[in-house]
Design a protein around this motif. Structure first.
Motif, PDB file in Angstrom:
ATOM      1  N   LEU A  32       0.827  -1.304  -0.046  1.00 27.22           N
ATOM      2  CA  LEU A  32       0.001   0.006  -0.143  1.00 27.22           C
ATOM      3  C   LEU A  32       0.952   1.461  -0.004  1.00 27.22           C
ATOM      4  N   VAL A  33       2.052   1.347   0.815  1.00 34.09           N
ATOM      5  CA  VAL A  33       2.839   2.459   0.936  1.00 34.09           C
ATOM      6  C   VAL A  33       3.881   2.952  -0.007  1.00 34.09           C
ATOM      7  N   ILE A  34       4.497   1.766  -0.490  1.00 30.72           N
ATOM      8  CA  ILE A  34       6.025   1.878  -1.488  1.00 30.72           C
ATOM      9  C   ILE A  34       5.734   3.357  -2.085  1.00 30.72           C
ATOM     10  N   PRO A  35       4.922   3.540  -2.987  1.00 32.91           N
ATOM     11  CA  PRO A  35       4.996   4.630  -3.724  1.00 32.91           C
ATOM     12  C   PRO A  35       5.029   6.067  -2.983  1.00 32.91           C
ATOM     13  N   PHE A  36       4.174   6.014  -2.019  1.00 33.92           N
ATOM     14  CA  PHE A  36       4.072   7.039  -1.227  1.00 33.92           C
ATOM     15  C   PHE A  36       5.316   7.319  -0.436  1.00 33.92           C
ATOM     16  N   MET A  37       5.745   6.344   0.119  1.00 34.11           N
ATOM     17  CA  MET A  37       7.138   6.276   0.975  1.00 34.11           C
ATOM     18  C   MET A  37       8.110   7.027   0.060  1.00 34.11           C
ATOM     19  N   LEU A  38       8.339   6.422  -1.145  1.00 29.81           N
ATOM     20  CA  LEU A  38       9.188   6.974  -2.076  1.00 29.81           C
ATOM     21  C   LEU A  38       9.081   8.712  -2.314  1.00 29.81           C
ATOM     22  N   ASN A  39       7.842   8.943  -2.412  1.00 32.60           N
ATOM     23  CA  ASN A  39       7.526  10.256  -2.513  1.00 32.60           C
ATOM     24  C   ASN A  39       8.201  11.315  -1.377  1.00 32.60           C
ATOM     25  N   LEU A  40       7.799  10.644  -0.205  1.00 31.59           N
ATOM     26  CA  LEU A  40       8.099  11.485   1.082  1.00 31.59           C
ATOM     27  C   LEU A  40       9.460  11.444   1.138  1.00 31.59           C
ATOM     28  N   ALA A  41      10.213  10.462   0.905  1.00 32.06           N
ATOM     29  CA  ALA A  41      11.533  10.453   1.087  1.00 32.06           C
ATOM     30  C   ALA A  41      12.256  11.280   0.115  1.00 32.06           C
ATOM     31  N   ILE A  42      11.830  11.374  -1.005  1.00 28.92           N
ATOM     32  CA  ILE A  42      12.496  12.223  -2.362  1.00 28.92           C
ATOM     33  C   ILE A  42      12.077  13.759  -1.858  1.00 28.92           C
ATOM     34  N   THR A  43      10.865  14.012  -1.693  1.00 29.26           N
ATOM     35  CA  THR A  43      10.525  15.510  -1.493  1.00 29.26           C
ATOM     36  C   THR A  43      10.968  15.936  -0.092  1.00 29.26           C
ATOM     37  N   GLY A  44      10.942  14.845   0.828  1.00 36.32           N
ATOM     38  CA  GLY A  44      11.580  15.202   2.340  1.00 36.32           C
ATOM     39  C   GLY A  44      13.009  15.560   2.106  1.00 36.32           C
ATOM     40  N   SER A  45      13.796  14.922   1.507  1.00 33.63           N
ATOM     41  CA  SER A  45      15.384  15.157   1.227  1.00 33.63           C
ATOM     42  C   SER A  45      15.513  16.766   0.512  1.00 33.63           C
ATOM     43  N   LEU A  46      14.750  16.844  -0.263  1.00 33.88           N
ATOM     44  CA  LEU A  46      14.635  18.211  -0.967  1.00 33.88           C
ATOM     45  C   LEU A  46      14.646  19.493   0.331  1.00 33.88           C
ATOM     46  N   TYR A  47      13.279  19.099   0.766  1.00 38.62           N
ATOM     47  CA  TYR A  47      12.967  20.131   1.794  1.00 38.62           C
ATOM     48  C   TYR A  47      13.988  20.262   2.939  1.00 38.62           C
ATOM     49  N   LEU A  48      14.780  19.276   3.447  1.00 39.87           N
ATOM     50  CA  LEU A  48      15.737  19.349   4.290  1.00 39.87           C
ATOM     51  C   LEU A  48      16.649  20.637   4.078  1.00 39.87           C
ATOM     52  N   PHE A  49      16.716  20.958   2.828  1.00 42.55           N
ATOM     53  CA  PHE A  49      17.812  21.720   2.274  1.00 42.55           C
ATOM     54  C   PHE A  49      17.158  22.927   1.791  1.00 42.55           C
ATOM     55  N   LYS A  50      15.882  23.261   2.042  1.00 43.87           N
ATOM     56  CA  LYS A  50      15.436  24.443   1.663  1.00 43.87           C
ATOM     57  C   LYS A  50      16.008  25.679   1.389  1.00 43.87           C
ATOM     58  N   ASP A  51      16.842  25.996   2.589  1.00 45.18           N
ATOM     59  CA  ASP A  51      17.343  27.305   2.849  1.00 45.18           C
ATOM     60  C   ASP A  51      18.631  27.270   1.915  1.00 45.18           C
ATOM     61  N   GLU A  52      19.345  26.057   1.955  1.00 48.03           N
ATOM     62  CA  GLU A  52      20.408  25.892   0.857  1.00 48.03           C
ATOM     63  C   GLU A  52      20.092  26.082  -0.585  1.00 48.03           C
ATOM     64  N   ILE A  53      18.976  25.466  -0.968  1.00 44.25           N
ATOM     65  CA  ILE A  53      18.510  25.656  -2.162  1.00 44.25           C
ATOM     66  C   ILE A  53      17.994  27.075  -2.738  1.00 44.25           C
ATOM     67  N   ASP A  54      17.491  27.848  -1.569  1.00 40.10           N
ATOM     68  CA  ASP A  54      17.305  29.179  -1.837  1.00 40.10           C
ATOM     69  C   ASP A  54      18.208  30.172  -1.971  1.00 40.10           C
ATOM     70  N   ASN A  55      19.185  29.913  -1.401  1.00 42.62           N
ATOM     71  CA  ASN A  55      20.490  30.456  -1.446  1.00 42.62           C
ATOM     72  C   ASN A  55      21.591  30.013  -2.598  1.00 42.62           C
ATOM     73  N   THR A  56      21.305  29.096  -3.322  1.00 43.14           N
ATOM     74  CA  THR A  56      21.860  28.889  -4.511  1.00 43.14           C
ATOM     75  C   THR A  56      21.336  28.860  -5.746  1.00 43.14           C
ATOM     76  N   ALA A  57      20.346  27.899  -5.911  1.00 39.33           N
ATOM     77  CA  ALA A  57      19.316  27.781  -7.251  1.00 39.33           C
ATOM     78  C   ALA A  57      18.827  29.263  -7.294  1.00 39.33           C
ATOM     79  N   PHE A  58      18.344  29.955  -6.166  1.00 46.14           N
ATOM     80  CA  PHE A  58      17.411  31.079  -6.295  1.00 46.14           C
ATOM     81  C   PHE A  58      18.166  32.157  -5.630  1.00 46.14           C
TER      82      PHE A  58
END
Length: 454
Positions: A32-58
């Protein structure tokens, strides 16, 4: 066969039945959860570094070169308003550092726009629709709120099923006289045992952290999280409701006036202003000056009053959770009506806010980010290895559901325990019950599905 030999075999039969019952539910939860767990892990990895993304890519809109005195918030707000014709200023976010831009949220009938302004020159560095900003999109996809109400509720069910996966996974991993697959990986990638061991060892090492991520993510869930928030507040363990005793309040929750309200105060009511003789509101400059004077941490956001009874709300939720603070100011006098500090939170709210801070990689600096990133990577690895392991194990043309244990009462007892867990997390309980009903229908009613699901 003698009575003694039957008695000696019975514990082994019980143990095997329990193993198969747990394996079967582990399989269902994972299915039931594998596709959703992958989404949570991928987006969560990105959101961990939201400040770093803001200060580099943007960086072009978020990073500035300090020079001289910063312009007043009112001037910066006017420049942002002029950049979006016909707009109204809704929120002003002060720079957290001298090298950061100010961010002004303006609104039109078409929606809200974030305008980034150089605090020293007043020049507009960039603008983006609020619902198109990168980190906003990542966060909303993480919760599936981006796709609507129903999908957001799915994530809540997934969180509870993830807890079941970890607990049942630990049982299945627990050493039973085997020498491999406990902390070592056997075989090569073309063998099923390799992927089984990758799945088991990774899950065993990171299981506690995966459990932590799942349980600390639950407060954000729309149903369960809201009920817990309400229960804590009613019990005096959430936001300090007594601060509103002598203040007139509206029916507007704090989360409706801020870009991101903290979990504890998001449902707290916004107080109302009392019009004075002139009916003239104080300006944003006075509110920002007052917020600075009382020691609000840098980087706070101020929301503007939306109507005559409205208030200015200044709030900040920094990485250091002890500095969380929300202040509502009367728009006519500029005086604080309600001032909520982290120290005012109840015990339950403090514990949840701590969990949320660690979950988002904010509380312990870079080490926190790295640990949570590794946990997200472990979720990805266990998910992918589970799919590969299942693919190599499943019979051709069949789903390969683990066999029902010979002693059905053990499966029934385990199911009751899991359904009991579902009472604690109702949406997870509904998912479990639906799975159980479907499983039993397929087992008991002759149809082509019986072979496919075997």
């Amino acid at each position: 066969m003698t009575v003694s030999s039957v008695a000696s075999e019975k514990p082994n039969d019980i143990s095997l039945s329990l193993y198969r019952a747990i394996w079967r539910w582990h399989f269902f939860a994972g299915l039931l959860v594998i596709p959703f767990m992958l989404n949570l892990a991928i987006t969560g990895s990105l959101y961990l570094f939201k400040d770093e993304i803001d200060n580099t890519a943007f960086a072009y809109r978020n990073v500035v070169q300090p020079r001289g005195e910063a312009l007043s918030p009112s001037i910066l707000s006017d420049h942002a308003k002029a950049a979006v014709p016909g707009s109204k200023v809704l929120r002003f976010r002060a720079p957290a550092e001298p090298t950061q831009s100010a961010r002004v949220t303006v609104g039109t009938d078409a929606g809200k726009t974030l305008v980034f302004v150089d605090p020293f020159s007043g020049s507009v560095l960039g603008k983006v629709g609020e619902k198109e900003e990168f980190n906003w999109v990542v966060k909303k996809i993480h919760s599936l709120d981006y796709f609507g109400f129903a999908f957001n509720r799915i994530v809540e069910a997934v969180g509870g099923l993830a807890l079941i996966l970890v607990v049942t996974g630990f049982y299945l991993w627990w050493p039973r006289k085997q020498t491999g697959g406990v902390m070592s990986v056997r075989g090569t990638p073309d063998k099923r045992v390799f992927w089984r061991d990758i799945h088991a060892v990774t899950g065993a090492i990171a299981g506690a952290l995966i459990f932590f991520l799942a349980i600390t993510g639950m407060p954000w869930s729309g149903y369960w999280g809201d009920k817990v928030n309400t229960a804590l507040s009613s019990a005096g363990l959430g936001y300090p409701a007594q601060l509103w005793d002598d203040v007139p309040v509206s029916h507007v929750p704090t989360k409706d006036v801020l870009t991101n309200a903290g979990w504890t105060v998001e449902n707290a009511p916004v107080p109302t202003s009392t019009p004075n003789g002139t009916g003239q509101a104080v300006g944003i400059d006075q509110i920002v000056a007052s917020a600075n004077a009382v020691g609000l941490a840098p980087g706070f956001e101020v929301s503007f009053p939306s109507d005559k009874p409205g208030v200015y709300t200044a709030a900040v939720f920094p990485d250091d959770i002890a500095k969380q603070r929300t202040i509502h100011f009367d728009q006519y006098t500029g005086k604080p009506l309600v001032d909520i500090k982290f120290a005012d939170y109840g015990t339950g709210a403090k514990a949840i806010e701590l969990g949320i801070g660690v979950h988002q990689g904010e509380y312990l600096g870079v080490a926190n980010q790295i640990i949570m990133l590794l946990t997200c990577l472990a979720i990805m690895l266990t998910s992918v290895s589970a799919v590969v392991m299942w693919w190599k194990r499943r019979p051709s043309g069949r789903l390969g559901v683990p066999p029902m244990p010979s002693q059905r009462h053990i499966f029934a007892t385990l199911t009751l325990v899991i359904l009991g867990f579902g009472i604690l997390f109702p949406l997870t309980g509904f998912a479990i019950l639906a799975t159980l009903v479907l499983d039993q229908l397929i087992l008991r009613i002759p149809s082509p599905l019986k072979r496919v699901f075997s």
